[in-house]
Design a protein around this motif. Structure first.
Motif, PDB file in Angstrom:
ATOM      1  N   GLY A   1     -25.068 -31.061   1.280  1.00 42.43           N
ATOM      2  CA  GLY A   1     -24.942 -32.434   0.825  1.00 42.43           C
ATOM      3  C   GLY A   1     -24.833 -32.580  -0.678  1.00 42.43           C
ATOM      4  O   GLY A   1     -24.114 -33.448  -1.179  1.00 42.43           O
ATOM      5  N   GLY A   2     -25.516 -31.739  -1.417  1.00 37.98           N
ATOM      6  CA  GLY A   2     -25.512 -31.827  -2.869  1.00 37.98           C
ATOM      7  C   GLY A   2     -24.186 -31.478  -3.519  1.00 37.98           C
ATOM      8  O   GLY A   2     -23.972 -31.770  -4.696  1.00 37.98           O
TER       9      GLY A   2
ATOM     10  N   PHE B   1     -21.760 -34.992  -4.556  1.00 40.33           N
ATOM     11  CA  PHE B   1     -22.345 -36.176  -5.199  1.00 40.33           C
ATOM     12  C   PHE B   1     -21.522 -36.649  -6.398  1.00 40.33           C
ATOM     13  O   PHE B   1     -22.058 -37.152  -7.367  1.00 40.33           O
ATOM     14  CB  PHE B   1     -23.798 -35.876  -5.609  1.00 40.33           C
ATOM     15  N   GLN B   2     -20.204 -36.513  -6.345  1.00 45.33           N
ATOM     16  CA  GLN B   2     -19.363 -36.907  -7.472  1.00 45.33           C
ATOM     17  C   GLN B   2     -19.114 -38.413  -7.502  1.00 45.33           C
ATOM     18  O   GLN B   2     -19.097 -39.029  -8.551  1.00 45.33           O
ATOM     19  CB  GLN B   2     -18.024 -36.170  -7.411  1.00 45.33           C
ATOM     20  N   LYS B   3     -18.870 -39.009  -6.359  1.00 42.14           N
ATOM     21  CA  LYS B   3     -18.583 -40.439  -6.263  1.00 42.14           C
ATOM     22  C   LYS B   3     -19.652 -41.081  -5.382  1.00 42.14           C
ATOM     23  O   LYS B   3     -20.266 -40.406  -4.555  1.00 42.14           O
ATOM     24  CB  LYS B   3     -17.217 -40.672  -5.620  1.00 42.14           C
ATOM     25  N   SER B   4     -19.817 -42.381  -5.513  1.00 35.91           N
ATOM     26  CA  SER B   4     -20.853 -43.038  -4.708  1.00 35.91           C
ATOM     27  C   SER B   4     -20.552 -42.962  -3.221  1.00 35.91           C
ATOM     28  O   SER B   4     -21.466 -42.831  -2.418  1.00 35.91           O
ATOM     29  CB  SER B   4     -21.069 -44.482  -5.157  1.00 35.91           C
TER      30      SER B   4
ATOM     31  N   ASN C   1     -19.155 -40.467  -1.718  1.00 36.77           N
ATOM     32  CA  ASN C   1     -19.569 -39.120  -1.324  1.00 36.77           C
ATOM     33  C   ASN C   1     -21.075 -39.036  -1.148  1.00 36.77           C
ATOM     34  O   ASN C   1     -21.561 -38.334  -0.265  1.00 36.77           O
ATOM     35  CB  ASN C   1     -19.129 -38.075  -2.355  1.00 36.77           C
ATOM     36  N   LYS C   2     -21.811 -39.751  -1.987  1.00 39.58           N
ATOM     37  CA  LYS C   2     -23.273 -39.738  -1.873  1.00 39.58           C
ATOM     38  C   LYS C   2     -23.704 -40.316  -0.540  1.00 39.58           C
ATOM     39  O   LYS C   2     -24.556 -39.747   0.149  1.00 39.58           O
ATOM     40  CB  LYS C   2     -23.908 -40.521  -3.027  1.00 39.58           C
TER      41      LYS C   2
ATOM     42  N   SER D   1     -22.730 -37.961   2.198  1.00 39.18           N
ATOM     43  CA  SER D   1     -23.568 -36.763   2.149  1.00 39.18           C
ATOM     44  C   SER D   1     -24.942 -36.999   2.759  1.00 39.18           C
ATOM     45  O   SER D   1     -25.483 -36.130   3.440  1.00 39.18           O
ATOM     46  CB  SER D   1     -23.706 -36.261   0.716  1.00 39.18           C
ATOM     47  N   VAL D   2     -25.506 -38.182   2.509  1.00 37.86           N
ATOM     48  CA  VAL D   2     -26.808 -38.500   3.103  1.00 37.86           C
ATOM     49  C   VAL D   2     -26.671 -38.588   4.627  1.00 37.86           C
ATOM     50  O   VAL D   2     -27.499 -38.045   5.371  1.00 37.86           O
ATOM     51  CB  VAL D   2     -27.385 -39.805   2.509  1.00 37.86           C
TER      52      VAL D   2
ATOM     53  N   ASN E   1     -15.723 -35.662   3.264  1.00 33.03           N
ATOM     54  CA  ASN E   1     -16.191 -35.362   1.903  1.00 33.03           C
ATOM     55  C   ASN E   1     -15.249 -34.388   1.199  1.00 33.03           C
ATOM     56  O   ASN E   1     -14.984 -34.532   0.013  1.00 33.03           O
ATOM     57  CB  ASN E   1     -17.607 -34.789   1.936  1.00 33.03           C
TER      58      ASN E   1
ATOM     59  N   SER F   1     -13.227 -35.223  -2.228  1.00 35.22           N
ATOM     60  CA  SER F   1     -13.639 -34.458  -3.403  1.00 35.22           C
ATOM     61  C   SER F   1     -12.407 -34.079  -4.233  1.00 35.22           C
ATOM     62  O   SER F   1     -11.360 -33.733  -3.681  1.00 35.22           O
ATOM     63  CB  SER F   1     -14.382 -33.195  -2.958  1.00 35.22           C
TER      64      SER F   1
END
Length: 153
Positions: free
Chosen positions: A13-14, A17-20, A22-23, A26-27, A76, A80
């Motif tokens: 997941g980490g 974390f480039q764009k919101s 993706n965050k 990822s969660v 993702n 990316s």
């Protein structure tokens, strides 16, 4: 497999974390990956011949959540800017195979029907587990390459 799945998606997941967006993805991927890992651990703890309903629940949890986690990983990758898109193409194939296996589980012959039905289900299970091991290795190496490139730049 369950432990490795949970650990892999926890770490993966980490990377995104480039764009919101993706965050958020990822969660969700982390939650689905952890649930899948728990499901697979449950499969091992609930033999089908002793705890059939619990075993089926764990199988469903493991594979449905894994499919969701893989779809989120694929999205993702495509969102990316520096993750090679070839990994996303590979994940499309993995997702299609997972859907095929889920269909085999739900619509295919039931293991208790005959010895041939059991062989079909067990063979499908082995194929999907080996594919998942290979997929985890491929994605782990790809993720490491991306992270190494980020560190150098």
């Amino acid at each position: 497999t369950g432990f490795a799945t949970a650990v892999f998606f926890s770490a993966a997941g980490g990377i995104f974390f480039q764009k919101s967006i993706n965050k958020v993805l990822s969660v969700l991927m982390l939650i689905a990956g952890l649930a899948s890992g728990i499901g697979f651990i449950g499969v091992g703890l609930t033999p089908w011949d002793l705890y059939f309903p619990q075993h089926v629940f764990c199988v469903d949890l493991g594979f449905y959540c894994l499919l969701l986690a893989c779809v989120l990983f694929m999205v993702n990758i495509y969102l990316s800017h520096d993750f090679p898109k070839g990994y996303g193409h590979y994940m499309i194939m993995v997702c299609l195979v997972l859907v095929g296996y889920i269909l085999l589980l739900k619509l295919g012959p039931k293991p208790g029907e005959s010895e041939q039905a059991l062989i079909i289900q067990v063979a499908g299970q082995k194929i999907i587990v080996y594919l998942l091991i290979i997929t985890t290795m491929i994605l782990a190496f790809g993720s490491k390459k991306v992270l190494n490139r980020r560190i150098k730049t």
